[in-house]
Design a protein around this motif. Structure first.
Motif, PDB file in Angstrom:
ATOM      1  N   GLU A   1       0.964  -1.152  -0.058  1.00 45.79           N
ATOM      2  CA  GLU A   1      -0.021   0.074  -0.146  1.00 45.79           C
ATOM      3  C   GLU A   1       0.702   1.073   0.037  1.00 45.79           C
ATOM      4  OE1 GLU A   1      -2.648  -0.385   3.158  1.00 45.79           O
ATOM      5  OE2 GLU A   1      -3.400  -2.223   2.857  1.00 45.79           O
ATOM      6  N   PRO A   2       1.277   1.482  -1.102  1.00 43.99           N
ATOM      7  CA  PRO A   2       2.471   2.643  -1.098  1.00 43.99           C
ATOM      8  C   PRO A   2       1.783   4.047  -0.723  1.00 43.99           C
ATOM      9  CG  PRO A   2       2.396   1.804  -3.276  1.00 43.99           C
ATOM     10  CD  PRO A   2       1.351   0.897  -2.354  1.00 43.99           C
ATOM     11  N   GLY A   3       0.530   4.228  -0.706  1.00 43.32           N
ATOM     12  CA  GLY A   3      -0.129   5.327  -0.272  1.00 43.32           C
ATOM     13  C   GLY A   3      -0.407   5.292   1.260  1.00 43.32           C
ATOM     14  N   ASN A   4      -0.143   4.371   1.916  1.00 43.97           N
ATOM     15  CA  ASN A   4      -0.609   4.422   3.214  1.00 43.97           C
ATOM     16  C   ASN A   4       0.236   5.459   4.157  1.00 43.97           C
ATOM     17  OD1 ASN A   4      -0.990   3.615   6.071  1.00 43.97           O
ATOM     18  ND2 ASN A   4      -1.625   1.665   5.345  1.00 43.97           N
ATOM     19  N   ILE A   5      -0.215   6.575   4.341  1.00 40.81           N
ATOM     20  CA  ILE A   5       0.356   7.714   5.071  1.00 40.81           C
ATOM     21  C   ILE A   5       0.884   7.333   6.498  1.00 40.81           C
ATOM     22  CG2 ILE A   5      -1.849   8.855   5.590  1.00 40.81           C
ATOM     23  CD1 ILE A   5       1.902  10.254   4.923  1.00 40.81           C
ATOM     24  N   GLU A   6      -0.155   6.499   6.924  1.00 39.65           N
ATOM     25  CA  GLU A   6      -0.053   6.228   8.498  1.00 39.65           C
ATOM     26  C   GLU A   6       1.385   5.260   8.680  1.00 39.65           C
ATOM     27  OE1 GLU A   6      -2.359   4.809  12.544  1.00 39.65           O
ATOM     28  OE2 GLU A   6      -3.215   4.067  10.399  1.00 39.65           O
ATOM     29  N   ALA A   7       1.470   4.306   7.734  1.00 36.85           N
ATOM     30  CA  ALA A   7       2.570   3.505   7.968  1.00 36.85           C
ATOM     31  C   ALA A   7       3.761   4.282   7.512  1.00 36.85           C
ATOM     32  CB  ALA A   7       2.544   2.421   6.526  1.00 36.85           C
ATOM     33  N   ILE A   8       3.902   5.077   6.581  1.00 37.30           N
ATOM     34  CA  ILE A   8       5.025   5.848   6.186  1.00 37.30           C
ATOM     35  C   ILE A   8       5.410   6.616   7.400  1.00 37.30           C
ATOM     36  CG2 ILE A   8       5.847   7.769   4.674  1.00 37.30           C
ATOM     37  CD1 ILE A   8       3.928   6.669   2.305  1.00 37.30           C
ATOM     38  N   SER A   9       4.435   7.340   8.260  1.00 37.66           N
ATOM     39  CA  SER A   9       4.769   8.288   9.124  1.00 37.66           C
ATOM     40  C   SER A   9       5.435   7.456  10.552  1.00 37.66           C
ATOM     41  CB  SER A   9       3.547   8.871   9.741  1.00 37.66           C
ATOM     42  OG  SER A   9       3.764   9.653  11.029  1.00 37.66           O
ATOM     43  N   TRP A  10       5.026   6.196  10.740  1.00 36.09           N
ATOM     44  CA  TRP A  10       5.343   5.481  11.672  1.00 36.09           C
ATOM     45  C   TRP A  10       6.656   4.932  11.398  1.00 36.09           C
ATOM     46  CZ3 TRP A  10       4.005   4.923  16.795  1.00 36.09           C
ATOM     47  CH2 TRP A  10       2.825   5.528  17.186  1.00 36.09           C
TER      48      TRP A  10
ATOM     49  N   ALA B   1      15.416   8.117   8.380  1.00 36.97           N
ATOM     50  CA  ALA B   1      14.363   8.818   9.138  1.00 36.97           C
ATOM     51  C   ALA B   1      13.700   9.836   8.225  1.00 36.97           C
ATOM     52  CB  ALA B   1      14.819   9.106  10.539  1.00 36.97           C
ATOM     53  N   LEU B   2      14.789  10.713   7.895  1.00 33.28           N
ATOM     54  CA  LEU B   2      14.667  11.934   7.107  1.00 33.28           C
ATOM     55  C   LEU B   2      14.050  11.590   5.871  1.00 33.28           C
ATOM     56  CD1 LEU B   2      18.121  13.612   7.737  1.00 33.28           C
ATOM     57  CD2 LEU B   2      15.959  14.692   8.576  1.00 33.28           C
ATOM     58  N   LYS B   3      14.653  10.598   5.118  1.00 35.37           N
ATOM     59  CA  LYS B   3      13.824  10.211   3.948  1.00 35.37           C
ATOM     60  C   LYS B   3      12.149  10.108   4.008  1.00 35.37           C
ATOM     61  CE  LYS B   3      13.683   6.156   0.944  1.00 35.37           C
ATOM     62  NZ  LYS B   3      13.839   5.077   0.520  1.00 35.37           N
ATOM     63  N   TRP B   4      11.803   9.313   4.956  1.00 35.05           N
ATOM     64  CA  TRP B   4      10.454   9.048   5.057  1.00 35.05           C
ATOM     65  C   TRP B   4       9.644  10.026   5.769  1.00 35.05           C
ATOM     66  CZ3 TRP B   4       8.547   5.516   2.051  1.00 35.05           C
ATOM     67  CH2 TRP B   4       9.365   4.242   1.684  1.00 35.05           C
ATOM     68  N   TYR B   5      10.358  10.870   6.785  1.00 36.18           N
ATOM     69  CA  TYR B   5       9.828  12.058   6.838  1.00 36.18           C
ATOM     70  C   TYR B   5       9.186  13.115   6.074  1.00 36.18           C
ATOM     71  CZ  TYR B   5      10.364  11.310  12.130  1.00 36.18           C
ATOM     72  OH  TYR B   5      10.306  10.868  13.201  1.00 36.18           O
ATOM     73  N   GLU B   6      10.305  13.077   4.932  1.00 30.50           N
ATOM     74  CA  GLU B   6      10.284  14.084   3.956  1.00 30.50           C
ATOM     75  C   GLU B   6       9.008  13.399   2.787  1.00 30.50           C
ATOM     76  OE1 GLU B   6      11.463  17.214   3.348  1.00 30.50           O
ATOM     77  OE2 GLU B   6      12.559  17.025   5.101  1.00 30.50           O
ATOM     78  N   VAL B   7       9.073  12.214   2.728  1.00 30.12           N
ATOM     79  CA  VAL B   7       8.103  11.565   2.005  1.00 30.12           C
ATOM     80  C   VAL B   7       6.523  11.596   2.624  1.00 30.12           C
ATOM     81  CG1 VAL B   7       6.952   9.395   1.336  1.00 30.12           C
ATOM     82  CG2 VAL B   7       9.366   9.593   0.870  1.00 30.12           C
ATOM     83  N   SER B   8       6.713  11.812   3.558  1.00 29.26           N
ATOM     84  CA  SER B   8       5.301  12.025   4.366  1.00 29.26           C
ATOM     85  C   SER B   8       4.634  13.449   4.020  1.00 29.26           C
ATOM     86  CB  SER B   8       5.360  11.528   6.010  1.00 29.26           C
ATOM     87  OG  SER B   8       6.085  12.558   6.749  1.00 29.26           O
ATOM     88  N   LYS B   9       5.743  14.364   4.389  1.00 29.95           N
ATOM     89  CA  LYS B   9       5.505  15.801   4.318  1.00 29.95           C
ATOM     90  C   LYS B   9       4.875  16.037   2.665  1.00 29.95           C
ATOM     91  CE  LYS B   9       9.145  17.911   5.511  1.00 29.95           C
ATOM     92  NZ  LYS B   9      10.081  18.769   5.746  1.00 29.95           N
ATOM     93  N   LYS B  10       5.563  15.375   1.770  1.00 27.83           N
ATOM     94  CA  LYS B  10       4.991  15.752   0.586  1.00 27.83           C
ATOM     95  C   LYS B  10       3.680  14.999   0.373  1.00 27.83           C
ATOM     96  CE  LYS B  10       9.636  15.849  -1.754  1.00 27.83           C
ATOM     97  NZ  LYS B  10      10.613  15.163  -2.658  1.00 27.83           N
ATOM     98  N   MET B  11       3.431  13.964   0.863  1.00 29.99           N
ATOM     99  CA  MET B  11       2.033  13.424   0.665  1.00 29.99           C
ATOM    100  C   MET B  11       1.016  14.038   1.509  1.00 29.99           C
ATOM    101  SD  MET B  11       3.205   9.148   0.985  1.00 29.99           S
ATOM    102  CE  MET B  11       1.506   8.744   0.464  1.00 29.99           C
ATOM    103  N   VAL B  12       1.163  14.295   2.681  1.00 35.22           N
ATOM    104  CA  VAL B  12       0.059  15.180   3.352  1.00 35.22           C
ATOM    105  C   VAL B  12      -0.130  16.527   2.623  1.00 35.22           C
ATOM    106  CG1 VAL B  12      -0.665  16.025   5.786  1.00 35.22           C
ATOM    107  CG2 VAL B  12       0.629  13.664   5.408  1.00 35.22           C
ATOM    108  N   ASN B  13       0.980  17.280   2.517  1.00 34.56           N
ATOM    109  CA  ASN B  13       0.995  18.512   1.827  1.00 34.56           C
ATOM    110  C   ASN B  13       0.215  19.427   2.876  1.00 34.56           C
ATOM    111  OD1 ASN B  13       1.787  20.680   0.290  1.00 34.56           O
ATOM    112  ND2 ASN B  13      -0.203  20.179  -1.448  1.00 34.56           N
ATOM    113  N   ASP B  14       0.364  19.631   4.103  1.00 35.35           N
ATOM    114  CA  ASP B  14      -0.270  20.237   5.050  1.00 35.35           C
ATOM    115  C   ASP B  14       0.408  21.142   5.904  1.00 35.35           C
ATOM    116  OD1 ASP B  14      -3.035  20.556   6.515  1.00 35.35           O
ATOM    117  OD2 ASP B  14      -1.776  20.347   7.942  1.00 35.35           O
ATOM    118  N   PRO B  15       0.436  22.517   5.959  1.00 34.83           N
ATOM    119  CA  PRO B  15       1.431  23.401   6.652  1.00 34.83           C
ATOM    120  C   PRO B  15       1.603  22.885   8.413  1.00 34.83           C
ATOM    121  CG  PRO B  15       0.166  24.774   5.517  1.00 34.83           C
ATOM    122  CD  PRO B  15      -0.565  23.224   5.234  1.00 34.83           C
ATOM    123  N   ALA B  16       0.519  22.579   8.834  1.00 36.50           N
ATOM    124  CA  ALA B  16       0.462  22.200  10.486  1.00 36.50           C
ATOM    125  C   ALA B  16       1.244  20.807  10.594  1.00 36.50           C
ATOM    126  CB  ALA B  16      -0.993  21.784  11.019  1.00 36.50           C
TER     127      ALA B  16
END
Length: 284
Positions: free
Chosen positions: A233-242, A256-271
Motif C-alpha cells: 500500500e504505497p499510499g498508506n500515510i500512517e505506515a510511512i509516518s510510523w 528517518a529523514l527520507k521517510w519524514y520528507e515523503v510523508s510531508k509531500k504526501m500530506v502537503n499540509d502546513p500544520a
C-alpha cells in the motif's frame, strides 16, 4: 539525545490532513504517548465522576430531562426499556450537547443489551476510533477497556472474524499500550501475530504490529512490518509516518529523514509539515 527519548519527548506528529484527504482515522502521537518497555501502568479514570461533572454543567432544563428519561423505566419488559433509554441518552449527548464521549458510552451500553454481532461491532469500532485520538492517558486506558469488552463479546458470537481479532489487538496497542502499559502492547502484538500467522497478507494486522513495534522499542521488527505494508500500500500515510519514527528510534537518521520528507509531500499540509520539522530537529 537518546533514541528512546526522541520517541518519548518528540513534538508529536498529528496526521490531520489525512483525515480530510484519505478519510481514515490516524493515531495522534502524543508528547508522552510512546512508552518503552519499562513504562508505568495506566492511571485510573473515574467514569462516574466524569459523567456527573458533565451533567452538573448542563442547564437545569436538560438536567431535568435526563432525570425524567432515567426514571422512565417501569416494570414489564425492562430490558427493551433500557435499550430504548440508552439509545435516547446517546442521542441526547450527541445531538443536544455534542459530547461524543457520552454518545459512544450509551451506544455501547445499548449494544451490550442487544448483544448482536452487528450492534457490538458498531459500538466497538466507534470506541476504538475515538480512543485513537484521545489525548488523556487515563481516559484512553478506560476507553480501551470498553472497546476490548465489546470486541470480545462480538468475537464470542463470530470467532472466525479476523477483522474483529485485528481490532481487538489494536485496542491493546492504541489504547493501554500508548497510554503507558507496556504489557498491554505486548498482549496486543500477540493477538495480532495470531492473525498474520494465518494470513500474512493481512495488511491491517501488519500495520498495527509495526506500530506496536515502535511503541515497544522493537524498531527493527517495526521497520520490517511497516515496509511490508508500504510495499503493498504505497499510499498508506500512517505506515510511512510510523516508519520514519521507527528509523528515528533505531538511530538511522538518513532513512528517518527520507521517510519524514515523503510523508510531508504526501500530506502537503502546513500544520503537519511544521510538526514533522520539529521532530526532525530532534534527530542527532
Amino acid at each position: 539525545m537518546k533514541r528512546q527519548q526522541l520517541i518519548l519527548t518528540g513534538a508529536g506528529i498529528v496526521l490531520i490532513a489525512s483525515l480530510f484527504f484519505f478519510g481514515t482515522t490516524v493515531t495522534k502521537k502524543e508528547n508522552t504517548g510512546m512508552p518503552g518497555p519499562a513504562a508505568s501502568s495506566v492511571p485510573l479514570f473515574n467514569w462516574n465522576n466524569y459523567l456527573q461533572a458533565a451533567r452538573q454543567k448542563l442547564p437545569v432544563y436538560q438536567q431535568n430531562y435526563l432525570n425524567n428519561l432515567e426514571n422512565s423505566v417501569k416494570r414489564g419488559d425492562v430490558k427493551d426499556q433500557q435499550i430504548k433509554l440508552n439509545n435516547q441518552l446517546a442521542s441526547f449527548w450527541k445531538d443536544s450537547v455534542h459530547q461524543n464521549d457520552f454518545y459512544i458510552f450509551y451506544t455501547a451500553e445499548a449494544a451490550k443489551l442487544v448483544n448482536s454481532e452487528k450492534n457490538l461491532t458498531f459500538a466497538a469500532r466507534l470506541t476504538l476510533k475515538d480512543l485513537r485520538n484521545e489525548e488523556d492517558n487515563a481516559k484512553r486506558g478506560w476507553k480501551a477497556e470498553q472497546a476490548i469488552s465489546l470486541f470480545e463479546k462480538a468475537i464470542d458470537l463470530n470467532p472466525n472474524n479476523d477483522s474483529l481479532q485485528v481490532e481487538l489487538g489494536s485496542c491493546y496497542v492504541f489504547g493501554k499500550g500508548m497510554a503507558g502499559d507496556a504489557q498491554s502492547t505486548m498482549k496486543g502484538i500477540q493477538q495480532l501475530l495470531q492473525v498474520v500467522k494465518k494470513d500474512s497478507a493481512n495488511m491491517e494486522a501488519q500495520l498495527v504490529l509495526g506500530i506496536g513495534g515502535v511503541i515497544s522499542s522493537q524498531y527493527d521488527k517495526a521497520v520490517d512490518r511497516l515496509l511490508t505494508v508500504i510495499k503493498t500500500e504505497p499510499g498508506n500515510i500512517e505506515a510511512i509516518s510510523w516508519l520514519a519514527d521507527a528509523y528515528a528510534g533505531k538511530g538511522d537518521k538518513t532513512n528517518a529523514l527520507k521517510w519524514y520528507e515523503v510523508s510531508k509531500k504526501m500530506v502537503n499540509d502546513p500544520a503537519y509539515t511544521k510538526a514533522v520539522d520539529e521532530r526532525i530537529k530532534m534527530l542527532k
